[in-house]
Structure formats: structure tokens, C-alpha cells
Write a protein that holds these residues in place. Sequence first.
Motif, PDB file in Angstrom:
ATOM      1  N   VAL A  17       0.916  -1.090   0.101  1.00 19.88           N
ATOM      2  CA  VAL A  17       0.008  -0.097   0.021  1.00 19.88           C
ATOM      3  C   VAL A  17       0.945   1.052  -0.183  1.00 19.88           C
ATOM      4  N   THR A  18       0.707   2.111  -1.329  1.00 19.22           N
ATOM      5  CA  THR A  18       1.633   3.089  -1.128  1.00 19.22           C
ATOM      6  C   THR A  18       0.639   4.590  -1.227  1.00 19.22           C
ATOM      7  N   THR A  22       1.634  14.096   0.189  1.00 21.89           N
ATOM      8  CA  THR A  22       0.824  15.171   0.137  1.00 21.89           C
ATOM      9  C   THR A  22      -0.649  14.618   0.584  1.00 21.89           C
ATOM     10  N   ASP A  23      -0.845  13.272   0.563  1.00 26.08           N
ATOM     11  CA  ASP A  23      -2.010  12.823   1.277  1.00 26.08           C
ATOM     12  C   ASP A  23      -2.230  13.000   2.759  1.00 26.08           C
ATOM     13  N   THR A  24      -3.360  12.880   3.263  1.00 29.48           N
ATOM     14  CA  THR A  24      -3.632  13.133   4.720  1.00 29.48           C
ATOM     15  C   THR A  24      -3.542  11.554   5.472  1.00 29.48           C
ATOM     16  N   VAL A  25      -3.652  11.803   6.678  1.00 29.32           N
ATOM     17  CA  VAL A  25      -3.989  10.675   7.617  1.00 29.32           C
ATOM     18  C   VAL A  25      -5.480   9.931   7.086  1.00 29.32           C
ATOM     19  N   TYR A  26      -6.413  10.785   7.106  1.00 35.40           N
ATOM     20  CA  TYR A  26      -7.586  10.169   6.646  1.00 35.40           C
ATOM     21  C   TYR A  26      -7.511   9.454   5.460  1.00 35.40           C
ATOM     22  N   ASP A  27      -6.450   9.864   4.421  1.00 38.57           N
ATOM     23  CA  ASP A  27      -6.294   9.297   3.091  1.00 38.57           C
ATOM     24  C   ASP A  27      -5.627   7.853   3.425  1.00 38.57           C
ATOM     25  N   VAL A  28      -4.908   7.832   4.491  1.00 42.89           N
ATOM     26  CA  VAL A  28      -4.155   6.514   4.902  1.00 42.89           C
ATOM     27  C   VAL A  28      -5.206   5.422   5.620  1.00 42.89           C
ATOM     28  N   PHE A  29      -6.217   5.845   6.236  1.00 42.38           N
ATOM     29  CA  PHE A  29      -7.212   5.063   6.647  1.00 42.38           C
ATOM     30  C   PHE A  29      -8.226   4.434   5.598  1.00 42.38           C
ATOM     31  N   GLN A  30      -8.120   5.309   4.487  1.00 45.48           N
ATOM     32  CA  GLN A  30      -9.227   4.939   3.419  1.00 45.48           C
ATOM     33  C   GLN A  30      -8.671   3.652   2.732  1.00 45.48           C
ATOM     34  N   VAL A  31      -7.050   4.228   2.298  1.00 45.01           N
ATOM     35  CA  VAL A  31      -6.409   3.044   1.550  1.00 45.01           C
ATOM     36  C   VAL A  31      -6.346   1.926   2.186  1.00 45.01           C
ATOM     37  N   LEU A  32      -6.279   2.059   3.797  1.00 41.53           N
ATOM     38  CA  LEU A  32      -6.184   0.588   4.500  1.00 41.53           C
ATOM     39  C   LEU A  32      -7.461   0.100   4.452  1.00 41.53           C
ATOM     40  N   GLU A  33      -8.490   0.475   4.482  1.00 45.27           N
ATOM     41  CA  GLU A  33      -9.874  -0.047   4.459  1.00 45.27           C
ATOM     42  C   GLU A  33     -10.231  -0.688   3.230  1.00 45.27           C
ATOM     43  N   LYS A  34      -9.448  -0.383   2.310  1.00 47.15           N
ATOM     44  CA  LYS A  34      -9.388  -1.116   0.689  1.00 47.15           C
ATOM     45  C   LYS A  34      -8.747  -2.406   0.823  1.00 47.15           C
ATOM     46  N   LYS A  56      10.036   6.830  -0.255  1.00 45.03           N
ATOM     47  CA  LYS A  56      10.510   8.319   0.460  1.00 45.03           C
ATOM     48  C   LYS A  56      10.424   7.910   1.924  1.00 45.03           C
ATOM     49  N   GLY A  57       9.597   7.075   2.469  1.00 43.67           N
ATOM     50  CA  GLY A  57       9.470   6.747   3.943  1.00 43.67           C
ATOM     51  C   GLY A  57       8.498   6.049   4.221  1.00 43.67           C
ATOM     52  N   LYS A  58       7.845   5.665   5.319  1.00 40.87           N
ATOM     53  CA  LYS A  58       6.707   4.723   5.822  1.00 40.87           C
ATOM     54  C   LYS A  58       5.940   5.608   6.853  1.00 40.87           C
ATOM     55  N   VAL A  59       4.694   5.225   7.057  1.00 43.06           N
ATOM     56  CA  VAL A  59       3.983   5.624   7.944  1.00 43.06           C
ATOM     57  C   VAL A  59       3.497   4.370   8.800  1.00 43.06           C
TER      58      VAL A  59
END
Length: 181
Positions: A17-18, A22-34, A56-59
Motif C-alpha cells: 500500500v502506497t 501530500t496525502d492525509t492521515v484520513y487518506d491512509v485510513f481510506q487506503v487501508l480500508e480497501k 520516500k518513507g513509511k507511516v
Amino acid sequence: MKEILIKTVMTPLLDYVTLKETDTVYDVFQVLEKTKSDSRQSHRDVIVVDDNGKFKGKVTMLDIFRALEPNYKKLFQNYKDGTLTKDYVINAMRDFNLWMEPIKSICERGANIKVAEIMHVPVEFEYLQEDDSLEKALHEYVMGVHQPLIVKNGDTVTGVLRFCDLFEVIREEMLACPLPE
């Protein structure tokens, strides 16, 4: 375990999952939900890439929790000697007003925090090479490296070695061992 190489266990970067900085923490939750429906591929962390797909890094989950409660910055200012006493940890929640805001405020904060603000850029010792052994990865995790480990082939990031994948290999190996009588 030297015969088991990291490249045989890692998740290739293309399958992970990448998101962009510029994406947000909310976007993180959305992509993880998928990814939740596929338990084999279900991720809890995201890899941050640039427009060309370069690492570039990891969250991680921990990065997100720390970002959603900004008072952790104050808490870790006092974390100098590497050890927190039990009393300090117990009192920190009250003293620093941790997690006292309503969930709505936390949700609003998450919608505005950019991935670039919270992502972890691994330092050199947090990378593994594809041809490293699993014992090296085990050692890194046990010694407390920020999860997940990033895998390279030379200087190019090629994958991610999650703690759960490493555990699964050890579990399978252990169950395949004959028990002494």
C-alpha cells in the motif's frame, strides 16, 4: 535460518500500500480500508512514494497515533535517558492531557495532517538487503527497529518485511520440526 533469505518472505514494493507525501492521515485510513478484505495482504502501514514511485518513507500505526495526539511531542521532550519509569508513564496521560479531546476533534485533525509530516524516513541500519538472512531481520526487530523493515537490492528499495510475515515463517518452521520423544 541462514538458508531463508529476506527476498523470499518480503512483500514487493509494487504489492504494498502506497501513498504520496501530500496525502492525509484520513487518506491512509481510506487506503487501508480497501485492503482489509484480503487478510493475506491486509496492511496496517503504508509506504510513502514520490510521483515516480520511488520510496520516500513509511507511516506506521504508531506514527498515526502520535500525530493524532499532538501532546506526545511534549511528552517525548522529557524522554532523554532512554528509560521511562512506570510512574512517569502512568502520570503522563493525565499530565499531558493525552487523548482527552472528543473523537470528532481527532478526526478533523487527521483530515488535515499530511503524510509528509508524520512519515518515518528510515536511517541506514533500518534497511535490509534482499539477500540478508531472516536471522538478521529477527535481530533487528527484537532490538526495536521501527516497523516495518524496508528491503533493498543495492540502493533501490524493492520491498517491505513486515513483522507478521517474519513471525509466520518462524511459526511454520517451528511446526514443521519433529519433536523429540
